[in-house]
Design a protein around this motif. Structure first.
Motif, short mmCIF file in Angstrom:
data_model
loop_
_atom_site.label_atom_id
_atom_site.label_comp_id
_atom_site.label_asym_id
_atom_site.label_seq_id
_atom_site.Cartn_x
_atom_site.Cartn_y
_atom_site.Cartn_z
N GLU A 23 1.03 4.11 -2.91
CA GLU A 23 0.83 5.53 -2.61
C GLU A 23 1.90 6.38 -3.29
OE1 GLU A 23 0.57 6.64 1.48
OE2 GLU A 23 -0.85 5.04 1.96
N HIS B 288 1.20 6.36 -7.11
CA HIS B 288 0.08 7.22 -7.48
C HIS B 288 0.40 8.70 -7.27
CE1 HIS B 288 -3.15 3.82 -7.15
NE2 HIS B 288 -2.44 3.76 -8.25
N VAL C 277 3.76 11.94 -2.11
CA VAL C 277 4.26 11.29 -0.90
C VAL C 277 5.70 11.75 -0.67
CG1 VAL C 277 4.88 9.08 0.14
CG2 VAL C 277 2.78 9.29 -1.20
N GLU D 184 0.82 -1.21 0.00
CA GLU D 184 0.00 0.00 0.00
C GLU D 184 0.85 1.26 0.00
OE1 GLU D 184 -2.83 -0.32 3.16
OE2 GLU D 184 -3.93 -1.96 2.19
N LYS D 185 1.95 1.29 0.75
CA LYS D 185 2.80 2.48 0.77
C LYS D 185 3.51 2.66 -0.57
CE LYS D 185 3.29 4.90 3.67
NZ LYS D 185 2.66 6.22 3.98
N GLY E 186 -2.94 10.55 -6.85
CA GLY E 186 -3.10 10.70 -5.42
C GLY E 186 -2.19 11.82 -4.95
#
Length: 371
Positions: free
Chosen positions: A342, A345, A354, A338-339, A351
């Motif tokens: 992130e 994206h 990051v 998931e990270k 998204g």
């Protein structure tokens, strides 16, 4: 459980480390691999401190250290080339590097030799045509017409796992992220003593993999998931680096060999339900395929191998072992998948951006914990 007949489907990193761990635990292991040439990409791979710890547990650390090159930090750069952070890694023991870069062919040979030395039987050019779980065992029919019966079958056959499709036909497969990765080898500058990561819509990393060699990875937005023919792909990769930091553009001029370019669309998946059906269990990319933004795809598969062998040794039944295995592995693998997604994206505008330095430091903290 001990002295089991175990079939491992897939002769990649997860499959071979499973074979090593299981043979060392006293099981009889057969590995089947669909590729008759047992080939791998000619570029490199990042192996961080948790992987070195796993290699130590498998008894192959000396081989790792000899086959690759260590480095102790990750440097983060802005798109135009300004360095904004140098993040130290977490060595597993004094005198060991925090991270390593290693060529995939060298890693493949190391693991293949170690699996065979441990006693695994390797069968190339073979697939499992039918898998029948009888409750007391698993009957497998192979593509060459032979058959076998096993106490446990392990699907380590990657993101496109046929084993997963066979035992979990309704499970969601990998999803294209909108981004792809390009890789290419270069001579290594003498002063490259860390992984260099350049942020931006076009992400770039420079990874040392030997005393004289490094590889570059480049992540680019590819919203339509195009196919690039091999002829001319070096020029396409050079073009993708227009507008990057001056140091990266200078390196791009050396990208001239079409055969040296490795291009792959980035896909990911996380199986949130069970990781097994009956006596058949999935590991590695077959259940938690990650994009490469945190450099942990191989690490998660190798850790899976050690934990699964450990739980098989402690359990009374395969199902008990598989449930305990998933319980130990799920949160760590979920974080990485998931990270990483992130970050992916954020780079392509799907998204929020990051902070790579923060995410990398967080990842080091997570994977430094025991498995």
């Amino acid at each position: 459980m001990n002295n089991l007949d175990i079939l491992v489907i897939g002769g990649g990193i997860g499959g071979l480390t499973s074979a090593i761990a299981l043979c060392q635990a006293g099981h009889n292991v057969t590995v089947i691999e669909r590729d008759p040439n047992w080939s791998v990409y000619g570029v490199g791979i990042i192996q961080q401190s948790n992987v070195l710890s796993a290699a130590q547990q498998l008894g192959i650390l000396d081989g790792y250290l000899a086959a690759g090159v260590g480095f102790d930090a990750v440097e983060i750069y802005l798109p135009h080339g300004q360095k904004i952070a140098r993040i130290p890694g977490h060595p597993v023991a004094p005198g060991l590097p925090a991270n390593m870069g290693i060529g995939r062919p060298a890693l493949h040979k190391l693991l293949g030799d170690a699996a065979m030395d441990a006693g695994a039987q390797i069968r190339l050019g073979i697939t499992a045509q039918a898998i029948e779980d009888t409750g007391d065992g698993v009957n497998v029919t192979f593509s060459d017409g032979s058959t076998g019966t096993y106490a446990i079958v392990i699907g380590a056959d990657g993101v496109y796992s046929q084993t997963r499709k066979t035992i979990m036909p309704d499970a969601q497969g990998p999803q294209f992220t909108g981004q792809a990765v390009w890789r290419y080898n270069f001579p290594r500058p003498a002063d490259l003593d860390a992984l260099h990561v350049y942020n931006g819509p076009t992400g770039v990393g420079l990874v040392p993999i030997s005393e004289t060699l490094m590889y570059m990875y480049v992540t680019t937005p590819e919203p339509d998931n195009p196919w690039y023919p091999k002829e001319g792909i070096a020029a396409v990769m050079r073009g993708k680096l227009a507008g990057t930091a001056p140091a990266i553009q200078a390196l791009a001029e050396q990208i001239t060999d079409d055969e040296g370019v490795v291009y792959r669309p980035l896909e990911g998946m996380m199986l949130y339900g069970d990781w097994h059906v009956g006596r058949v269990v999935l590991i590695g990319d077959a259940v938690h395929a990650t994009t490469p933004h945190l450099g942990q795809g191989a690490g998660m598969a190798i850790e899976d191998s050690i934990v699964l062998a450990d739980e098989i040794a402690k359990a009374a039944t395969p199902q008990e072992a598989f449930t305990a295995f998933r319980n130990r592995r799920f949160e760590r693998c979920r974080f990485i998948v998931e990270k990483s997604l992130e970050i992916c994206h954020g780079q392509i505008g799907k998204g929020p951006p990051v902070d790579n330095a923060k995410a990398t430091a967080e990842m080091f903290a997570v994977v430094s914990q025991p498995i």
